[in-house]
Design a protein around this motif. Structure first.
Motif, PDB file in Angstrom:
ATOM      1  N   TRP A  35       0.829  -1.198   0.000  1.00 13.42           N
ATOM      2  CA  TRP A  35       0.000   0.000   0.000  1.00 13.42           C
ATOM      3  C   TRP A  35       0.870   1.256   0.000  1.00 13.42           C
ATOM      4  O   TRP A  35       1.999   1.262   0.508  1.00 13.42           O
ATOM      5  CB  TRP A  35      -0.896   0.042   1.229  1.00 13.42           C
ATOM      6  CG  TRP A  35      -1.766  -1.157   1.434  1.00 13.42           C
ATOM      7  CD1 TRP A  35      -2.051  -2.139   0.531  1.00 13.42           C
ATOM      8  CD2 TRP A  35      -2.456  -1.515   2.635  1.00 13.42           C
ATOM      9  NE1 TRP A  35      -2.881  -3.081   1.088  1.00 13.42           N
ATOM     10  CE2 TRP A  35      -3.149  -2.726   2.376  1.00 13.42           C
ATOM     11  CE3 TRP A  35      -2.558  -0.941   3.893  1.00 13.42           C
ATOM     12  CZ2 TRP A  35      -3.934  -3.362   3.343  1.00 13.42           C
ATOM     13  CZ3 TRP A  35      -3.337  -1.554   4.851  1.00 13.42           C
ATOM     14  CH2 TRP A  35      -4.023  -2.750   4.586  1.00 13.42           C
ATOM     15  N   SER A  36       0.313   2.333  -0.528  1.00 12.44           N
ATOM     16  CA  SER A  36       0.981   3.619  -0.434  1.00 12.44           C
ATOM     17  C   SER A  36       0.832   4.147   0.995  1.00 12.44           C
ATOM     18  O   SER A  36       0.031   3.639   1.781  1.00 12.44           O
ATOM     19  CB  SER A  36       0.357   4.616  -1.416  1.00 12.44           C
ATOM     20  OG  SER A  36      -0.972   4.943  -1.010  1.00 12.44           O
ATOM     21  N   THR A  37       1.607   5.182   1.305  1.00 13.88           N
ATOM     22  CA  THR A  37       1.505   5.778   2.636  1.00 13.88           C
ATOM     23  C   THR A  37       0.106   6.314   2.879  1.00 13.88           C
ATOM     24  O   THR A  37      -0.460   6.156   3.970  1.00 13.88           O
ATOM     25  CB  THR A  37       2.540   6.902   2.790  1.00 13.88           C
ATOM     26  OG1 THR A  37       3.854   6.373   2.543  1.00 13.88           O
ATOM     27  CG2 THR A  37       2.493   7.516   4.182  1.00 13.88           C
ATOM     28  N   LYS A  81       6.141   2.140   6.245  1.00 13.49           N
ATOM     29  CA  LYS A  81       6.652   2.049   4.868  1.00 13.49           C
ATOM     30  C   LYS A  81       8.179   2.048   4.840  1.00 13.49           C
ATOM     31  O   LYS A  81       8.786   1.508   3.910  1.00 13.49           O
ATOM     32  CB  LYS A  81       6.128   3.242   4.043  1.00 13.49           C
ATOM     33  CG  LYS A  81       4.673   3.131   3.654  1.00 13.49           C
ATOM     34  CD  LYS A  81       4.425   2.036   2.631  1.00 13.49           C
ATOM     35  CE  LYS A  81       5.004   2.391   1.276  1.00 13.49           C
ATOM     36  NZ  LYS A  81       4.710   1.325   0.273  1.00 13.49           N
TER      37      LYS A  81
END
Length: 295
Positions: A242-244, A289
């Motif tokens: 996933w993105s941040t 992340k």
């Protein structure tokens, strides 16, 4: 021969006494918290980030304005079943009689005010990294909550794990106040503090060795569910793509980018994290992340 045996017994006795002295439970002295005063509003933010209600109150209780921290939840583990205590301000059955030093000793040393080691089912191995100001703020908030007179249930711990003295030796190896993750930016440093000092994410998401200590070489790489039902997922970049922004949204809403809803075990955690400032959820996401991928 008689003198040798006497000498041997003396040496063993001295070693035993030395080991007991080194591993005895040491409550935090009042001088350690001198000058600290708490703010209840700031303490509520600490309470939400630390997930206190996820164990000490009914599921989802973080969303309440005044959660009832009566305890009673049973936590089955390979070492026995622990019963979560009452931490309401009740002076008899809760922690209403605790001083700031008493609470700080519980959180940062895993020691009761009367000088007993606490079992690490209570995640003081994480809370030991808490700033004393946050402990003071947390106490100020806890003191505003409703009292509850529910007595504490007894743990069901078989021998030899029922011998609390051994916890002192366990702490010598596993109670560390050093942070694990890197902090290359102020945002990630804040995320590291929220995750590694308050959120105790590693307590579930990091595998343990045979003595119940966290395997820091596999930080956040996933672990067996201590309740015996399936696994707790790997949340390093090796498993989470996933993105941040997507991760921050998950922490706020409880929904993944694929629109899957948070598991039941995480409901109460998300109920607390969703009430933190956006910047804090962004910091947690940035920290996760930035973790080293681990399989």
């Amino acid at each position: 021969m008689g003198r040798f045996l006497t000498f041997l017994v003396l040496i063993v006795g001295l070693l035993g006494a030395g080991g007991f002295w080194l591993t005895r439970a040491r409550p935090l002295p009042e001088t350690a918290v001198a000058g600290f005063s708490g703010d209840a509003a700031a303490g509520r933010q600490v309470f939400l980030a630390a997930g206190c209600a996820s164990c000490h109150a009914d599921r989802g209780a973080e969303a309440q304005e005044a959660p009832l921290l009566s305890g009673g939840r049973r936590l089955p583990t390979a070492f026995g079943t622990f019963v979560v205590p009452n931490i309401s301000p009740d002076p008899t059955h809760g922690i209403g009689g605790y001083s700031l030093a008493d609470l700080a000793g519980v959180l940062k040393r895993g020691v009761t005010p009367d000088g007993r080691h606490l079992y690490p089912a209570m995640p003081y191995t994480t809370y030991t990294r808490m700033a004393l100001q946050d402990v003071a703020d947390l106490k100020a908030y806890l003191d505003t909550l409703p009292e509850d007179s529910t007595p504490r249930g007894a743990n069901e711990i078989p021998f030899p794990y029922s011998f609390r003295g051994a916890i002192g030796f366990w702490k010598q190896r596993y109670l560390k106040d050093a942070f694990v993750g890197a902090a290359p930016s102020p945002q990630i440093e804040r995320g590291r503090y929220l995750v590694e000092a308050l959120g105790h994410c590693a307590e579930c998401h990091t595998p343990r060795d045979r003595f119940g200590g966290l395997d820091r070489s596999r930080w956040m790489a996933g672990a067996a569910n201590p309740a015996g039902r399936g696994d707790v997922p790997n949340i390093t970049p090796a498993a989470i793509s996933w993105s941040t922004a997507e991760m921050a949204w998950y922490l706020e809403s409880g929904f993944s980018p694929d629109h899957e809803e948070v598991s039941r075990e995480m409901e109460s955690i998300i109920a607390g994290l969703s009430q933190l400032p956006d910047d804090d959820r962004d910091a947690i996401a940035a920290y996760l992340k930035g973790l080293a991928p681990a399989r």
